[in-house]
Enzyme design. Structure first.
Site, PDB file in Angstrom:
ATOM      1  N   PHE A 160       0.850  -1.208   0.000  1.00 16.77           N
ATOM      2  CA  PHE A 160       0.000   0.000   0.000  1.00 16.77           C
ATOM      3  C   PHE A 160       0.881   1.252   0.000  1.00 16.77           C
ATOM      4  O   PHE A 160       0.822   2.071  -0.930  1.00 16.77           O
ATOM      5  CB  PHE A 160      -0.921  -0.085   1.233  1.00 16.77           C
ATOM      6  CG  PHE A 160      -1.608   1.196   1.616  1.00 16.77           C
ATOM      7  CD1 PHE A 160      -2.266   1.979   0.676  1.00 16.77           C
ATOM      8  CD2 PHE A 160      -1.625   1.603   2.950  1.00 16.77           C
ATOM      9  CE1 PHE A 160      -2.919   3.151   1.049  1.00 16.77           C
ATOM     10  CE2 PHE A 160      -2.270   2.766   3.330  1.00 16.77           C
ATOM     11  CZ  PHE A 160      -2.914   3.549   2.383  1.00 16.77           C
ATOM     12  N   ASN A 206       8.296  -9.421  -1.546  1.00 15.56           N
ATOM     13  CA  ASN A 206       8.090 -10.871  -1.677  1.00 15.56           C
ATOM     14  C   ASN A 206       6.606 -11.212  -1.834  1.00 15.56           C
ATOM     15  O   ASN A 206       6.236 -12.381  -1.886  1.00 15.56           O
ATOM     16  CB  ASN A 206       8.681 -11.629  -0.479  1.00 15.56           C
ATOM     17  CG  ASN A 206       7.950 -11.338   0.812  1.00 15.56           C
ATOM     18  OD1 ASN A 206       7.127 -10.434   0.870  1.00 15.56           O
ATOM     19  ND2 ASN A 206       8.250 -12.105   1.849  1.00 15.56           N
ATOM     20  N   THR A 221       2.258  -9.790   1.624  1.00 14.86           N
ATOM     21  CA  THR A 221       1.081  -8.922   1.853  1.00 14.86           C
ATOM     22  C   THR A 221       0.984  -7.852   0.766  1.00 14.86           C
ATOM     23  O   THR A 221      -0.044  -7.194   0.662  1.00 14.86           O
ATOM     24  CB  THR A 221       1.100  -8.253   3.244  1.00 14.86           C
ATOM     25  OG1 THR A 221       2.285  -7.464   3.375  1.00 14.86           O
ATOM     26  CG2 THR A 221       1.052  -9.291   4.353  1.00 14.86           C
ATOM     27  N   LYS A 281      24.526   1.123   3.370  1.00 13.72           N
ATOM     28  CA  LYS A 281      25.920   1.375   3.791  1.00 13.72           C
ATOM     29  C   LYS A 281      26.880   1.090   2.644  1.00 13.72           C
ATOM     30  O   LYS A 281      27.754   1.895   2.319  1.00 13.72           O
ATOM     31  CB  LYS A 281      26.238   0.485   5.006  1.00 13.72           C
ATOM     32  CG  LYS A 281      27.654   0.583   5.500  1.00 13.72           C
ATOM     33  CD  LYS A 281      27.746  -0.060   6.878  1.00 13.72           C
ATOM     34  CE  LYS A 281      29.180  -0.301   7.286  1.00 13.72           C
ATOM     35  NZ  LYS A 281      29.735  -1.538   6.706  1.00 13.72           N
ATOM     36  N   ALA A 284      10.551   2.866   7.737  1.00  9.00           N
ATOM     37  CA  ALA A 284       9.130   3.038   8.016  1.00  9.00           C
ATOM     38  C   ALA A 284       8.854   2.430   9.380  1.00  9.00           C
ATOM     39  O   ALA A 284       8.709   1.216   9.520  1.00  9.00           O
ATOM     40  CB  ALA A 284       8.295   2.341   6.944  1.00  9.00           C
ATOM     41  N   TYR A 316       5.117  -7.255  16.092  1.00 11.00           N
ATOM     42  CA  TYR A 316       5.250  -6.080  15.219  1.00 11.00           C
ATOM     43  C   TYR A 316       5.933  -4.946  15.980  1.00 11.00           C
ATOM     44  O   TYR A 316       6.907  -4.359  15.512  1.00 11.00           O
ATOM     45  CB  TYR A 316       3.864  -5.652  14.745  1.00 11.00           C
ATOM     46  CG  TYR A 316       3.847  -4.497  13.766  1.00 11.00           C
ATOM     47  CD1 TYR A 316       4.409  -4.619  12.497  1.00 11.00           C
ATOM     48  CD2 TYR A 316       3.225  -3.295  14.102  1.00 11.00           C
ATOM     49  CE1 TYR A 316       4.362  -3.564  11.591  1.00 11.00           C
ATOM     50  CE2 TYR A 316       3.168  -2.240  13.196  1.00 11.00           C
ATOM     51  CZ  TYR A 316       3.739  -2.377  11.945  1.00 11.00           C
ATOM     52  OH  TYR A 316       3.686  -1.333  11.051  1.00 11.00           O
ATOM     53  N   THR A 326      -2.953   5.221   8.439  1.00 11.92           N
ATOM     54  CA  THR A 326      -3.014   5.833   7.110  1.00 11.92           C
ATOM     55  C   THR A 326      -4.023   5.065   6.272  1.00 11.92           C
ATOM     56  O   THR A 326      -4.191   3.855   6.459  1.00 11.92           O
ATOM     57  CB  THR A 326      -1.616   5.776   6.461  1.00 11.92           C
ATOM     58  OG1 THR A 326      -0.707   6.435   7.340  1.00 11.92           O
ATOM     59  CG2 THR A 326      -1.582   6.460   5.104  1.00 11.92           C
ATOM     60  N   ARG A 386      -7.807  -4.215   8.650  1.00  7.53           N
ATOM     61  CA  ARG A 386      -7.769  -2.887   9.253  1.00  7.53           C
ATOM     62  C   ARG A 386      -9.138  -2.228   9.167  1.00  7.53           C
ATOM     63  O   ARG A 386      -9.946  -2.544   8.307  1.00  7.53           O
ATOM     64  CB  ARG A 386      -6.698  -2.025   8.597  1.00  7.53           C
ATOM     65  CG  ARG A 386      -5.332  -2.409   9.141  1.00  7.53           C
ATOM     66  CD  ARG A 386      -4.274  -1.455   8.709  1.00  7.53           C
ATOM     67  NE  ARG A 386      -3.782  -1.823   7.408  1.00  7.53           N
ATOM     68  CZ  ARG A 386      -2.583  -1.456   6.951  1.00  7.53           C
ATOM     69  NH1 ARG A 386      -1.791  -0.722   7.692  1.00  7.53           N
ATOM     70  NH2 ARG A 386      -2.179  -1.836   5.766  1.00  7.53           N
TER      71      ARG A 386
END
Ligand code: UDP
Length: 316
Positions: free
Chosen positions: A18, A39, A42, A112, A121, A152, A182, A193
């Site tokens: 998203f 991957n 989700t 790096k 995030a 999480y 969001t 959600r």
């Protein structure tokens, strides 16, 4: 040197998700080349299919928990890969812990190696069930490390810790955004959600499932506002966490009533048990983002939610 080579190159982990897909759109519009890595556990390829054929966009199907090798220069690494809805991380507890820890380590290692700027995030979940309201960046949070959401919350807290360690020890140009709730197009209808859940239920005349009594609060930010804040933060020279979100707070019951009214659904409200460790309140203090980045949300809830409902109308 050709024009293509002089464009900045951005790597977006979670680029088919998203937020990652909206971020990729913004970066392309800013003249970046974008390498999106996902991957697809989700994320969804449909979120980026409009970019197929764009010579500045490349998709790599890869799990960033595994070592990331990329040839060529990279200027920015945007680390957005992670399951992010409570249902997703309850179903994927170990991938969630791994992408937050090993995946962040790999993304930092890539930045790096390439001398790239990095942004993590992170999340308002770092504040857990907060005892300070609204939440300011200097609040250390109230997280249950062994609860169902701990996979999480603690992965993201570790991710913040390792990002600051790379900044301090390796002198890297890193940034941390704490993202509050969001919403907008490209959310998954069934990610659990509250925004897609209530909209999907309203559009199909199914009961809106309020968890608990609906007195818990959230503050919803429209996706374009969020992406703008994140872009500004990456371009800044500030290295500690910054909240980006919309401070307009409402109860979940008020949110349900708004969706019922605006969709004209015949659906009723149904109350269900409150999930364990569900935060009772959440509202960002965005004073720091305003001061540092000159940023504040531009899209009113009433407008953003209409755009979001329109997106879901064709998909229910
Ligand atoms: N929620 C709800 N019904 C649903 C889904 C969520 O009442 O069908 C509630 C949930 O318990 C929480 C709030 O809505 O209090 C926001 O949940 P969401 O999963 O969107 O994200 P969170 O802010 O908890 O990370």
């Amino acid at each position: 040197m050709s024009e293509v080579r002089t464009k900045p190159t951005s790597v977006v982990t979670g680029g088919a998700g998203f937020l990652g897909s909206h971020l990729s759109d913004r970066l392309l519009s800013e003249g970046h080349r974008v390498v999106a890595i996902d991957n697809l556990i989700t994320g969804n390829i449909a979120n980026i299919e409009h970019l197929a054929g764009n010579e500045d966009f490349k998709f790599i199907h890869h799990n960033v928990t595994d070592f990331i090798y990329l040839p060529g220069k990279v200027d920015y690494v945007w680390h957005f890969a992670s399951p992010a809805s409570p249902i997703d991380y309850l179903e994927l507890p170990i991938p969630t812990l791994k992408v937050g820890s090993l995946g962040t380590h790999n993304a930092l290692g890539l930045a790096k190696e390439k001398g790239a700027a990095f942004i993590l995030a992170s999340t308002s979940e770092c504040y857990g069930d907060p005892l300070v309201h609204p939440q300011t960046e200097d609040y250390w949070g109230n997280v249950n490390p062994i609860g169902p959401r701990g996979v999480y919350d603690e992965a993201k807290r570790f991710a913040e810790a390792i990002t600051m360690a790379y900044h301090r020890f390796h002198k890297m140009n890193t940034h941390i955004v704490r993202i509050f709730n969001t919403y907008g197009p490209r959310m998954r209808l069934r990610d659990g959600r509250v925004v897609p859940a209530f909209i999907g239920q309203a559009l199909t005349n199914q009961p809106l499932t309020i968890f608990g009594d609906g007195s818990q609060t959230r503050s919803f930010c429209y996706v374009s506002d969020l992406i703008d804040g994140i872009f500004r933060l990456m371009m800044s020279d500030y290295h500690e966490p910054v909240n980006i979100g919309n401070p307009r707070e409402m109860t979940i019951k008020q949110f349900a009533e708004h969706i019922i009214e605006m969709t004209g659904t015949s659906a009723q409200i149904e109350f269900r048990p409150l999930p364990e460790d569900d935060p009772k309140v959440r509202q960002p203090n965005i004073g720091l983002a305003k001061k540092l980045l000159g940023w504040e949300p531009q899209v009113a809830f009433e407008d953003g939610i209409v755009r979001t409902v329109d997106y879901f109308r064709d998909r229910v």
